[in-house]
Design an enzyme around this catalytic site. Structure first.
Site, PDB file in Angstrom:
ATOM      1  N   ASN A 108       3.162   9.021 -19.989  1.00  0.00           N
ATOM      2  CA  ASN A 108       3.692   8.500 -18.720  1.00  0.00           C
ATOM      3  C   ASN A 108       2.678   8.751 -17.618  1.00  0.00           C
ATOM      4  OD1 ASN A 108       6.488   8.213 -19.861  1.00  0.00           O
ATOM      5  ND2 ASN A 108       6.306  10.432 -19.947  1.00  0.00           N
TER       6      ASN A 108
ATOM      7  N   ASP B 255      -5.011   3.858  -4.590  1.00  0.00           N
ATOM      8  CA  ASP B 255      -5.029   4.343  -3.214  1.00  0.00           C
ATOM      9  C   ASP B 255      -6.167   5.342  -3.021  1.00  0.00           C
ATOM     10  OD1 ASP B 255      -4.416   5.214  -0.633  1.00  0.00           O
ATOM     11  OD2 ASP B 255      -2.264   5.258  -1.032  1.00  0.00           O
TER      12      ASP B 255
ATOM     13  N   ASP C 156       6.395   5.919 -21.314  1.00  0.00           N
ATOM     14  CA  ASP C 156       6.460   5.844 -22.771  1.00  0.00           C
ATOM     15  C   ASP C 156       7.863   5.435 -23.225  1.00  0.00           C
ATOM     16  OD1 ASP C 156       8.101   8.194 -22.848  1.00  0.00           O
ATOM     17  OD2 ASP C 156       6.367   9.492 -23.162  1.00  0.00           O
TER      18      ASP C 156
ATOM     19  N   HIS D 256       0.837  -1.195   0.000  1.00  0.00           N
ATOM     20  CA  HIS D 256       0.000   0.000   0.000  1.00  0.00           C
ATOM     21  C   HIS D 256       0.875   1.250   0.000  1.00  0.00           C
ATOM     22  CE1 HIS D 256      -2.348   3.111   2.339  1.00  0.00           C
ATOM     23  NE2 HIS D 256      -3.023   2.973   1.217  1.00  0.00           N
TER      24      HIS D 256
ATOM     25  N   TYR E  36      10.043  13.055 -12.307  1.00  0.00           N
ATOM     26  CA  TYR E  36      11.264  12.233 -12.288  1.00  0.00           C
ATOM     27  C   TYR E  36      11.647  11.841 -10.867  1.00  0.00           C
ATOM     28  CZ  TYR E  36      12.257  13.320 -17.231  1.00  0.00           C
ATOM     29  OH  TYR E  36      12.214  13.433 -18.595  1.00  0.00           O
TER      30      TYR E  36
ATOM     31  N   TYR F  20       4.503  12.432 -23.630  1.00  0.00           N
ATOM     32  CA  TYR F  20       3.834  12.564 -22.335  1.00  0.00           C
ATOM     33  C   TYR F  20       2.928  11.369 -22.026  1.00  0.00           C
ATOM     34  CZ  TYR F  20       5.793  17.207 -22.384  1.00  0.00           C
ATOM     35  OH  TYR F  20       6.672  18.258 -22.432  1.00  0.00           O
TER      36      TYR F  20
ATOM     37  N   MET G 199       2.939  13.845 -16.072  1.00  0.00           N
ATOM     38  CA  MET G 199       3.901  14.935 -16.212  1.00  0.00           C
ATOM     39  C   MET G 199       3.262  16.110 -16.953  1.00  0.00           C
ATOM     40  SD  MET G 199       7.567  14.796 -18.243  1.00  0.00           S
ATOM     41  CE  MET G 199       8.054  13.285 -17.437  1.00  0.00           C
TER      42      MET G 199
END
Length: 142
Positions: free
Chosen positions: A133, A64, A30, A22, A113, A131, A74
């Site tokens: 990600n 969560d 990507d 958890h 990052y 983008y 991002m």
């Protein structure tokens, strides 16, 4: 062979998802993402899109509910208010697939990052859209 597990998820990714606890993060990245230098554990899914992997992962991974940012992407560099098509697709997948749908939060590139460096696992996909990600925070199964 197992029932009800999306066949696009490789065994190494299934193991990582099962081993996560958890609050641990998984990055679905990507093809341009510097996965090897970011993550301690990297699972490669080169032939798959980030959206297909996201949908498959969300059939197994609870999001969560104790945080406001269970899904993060991002921000577009120089255009923080811009939302790439792939991110809209991520939101649709979360809305339709996640056990606890969450609104995607946007974070600065370098903050993204930093979060990725601490993630439990980074999944490198063959996603070619910029983008493409997303970071998911694992929840609990009640």
């Amino acid at each position: 062979m197992l029932h009800n597990i999306p066949p696009i998820l490789p065994p190494d990714l299934l193991h990582a998802l099962a081993a996560m606890g958890h609050g641990d993060d998984v990055v679905i990245a990507d093809a341009n993402f510097p996965a090897q230098s970011m993550g301690q554990r990297v699972v490669r899914c080169d032939g798959m899109s980030a959206t297909d992997i996201l949908e498959a992962v969300l059939t197994l991974l609870p999001l969560d509910t104790f945080v406001d940012d269970a899904a993060r992407v991002m921000a577009v560099v120089g255009q923080p208010g811009s939302i790439p098509d792939v991110v809209n697709e991520f939101q649709t997948i979360i809305d339709n697939t996640a056990d606890n749908p969450a609104k995607i939060a946007t974070v600065d590139r370098f903050d993204f990052y930093d979060i990725a460096r601490k993630a439990f696992v980074v999944v490198q996909t063959g996603e070619k859209r910029l983008y493409g990600n997303i970071i998911l925070k694992k929840g609990v199964i009640a």
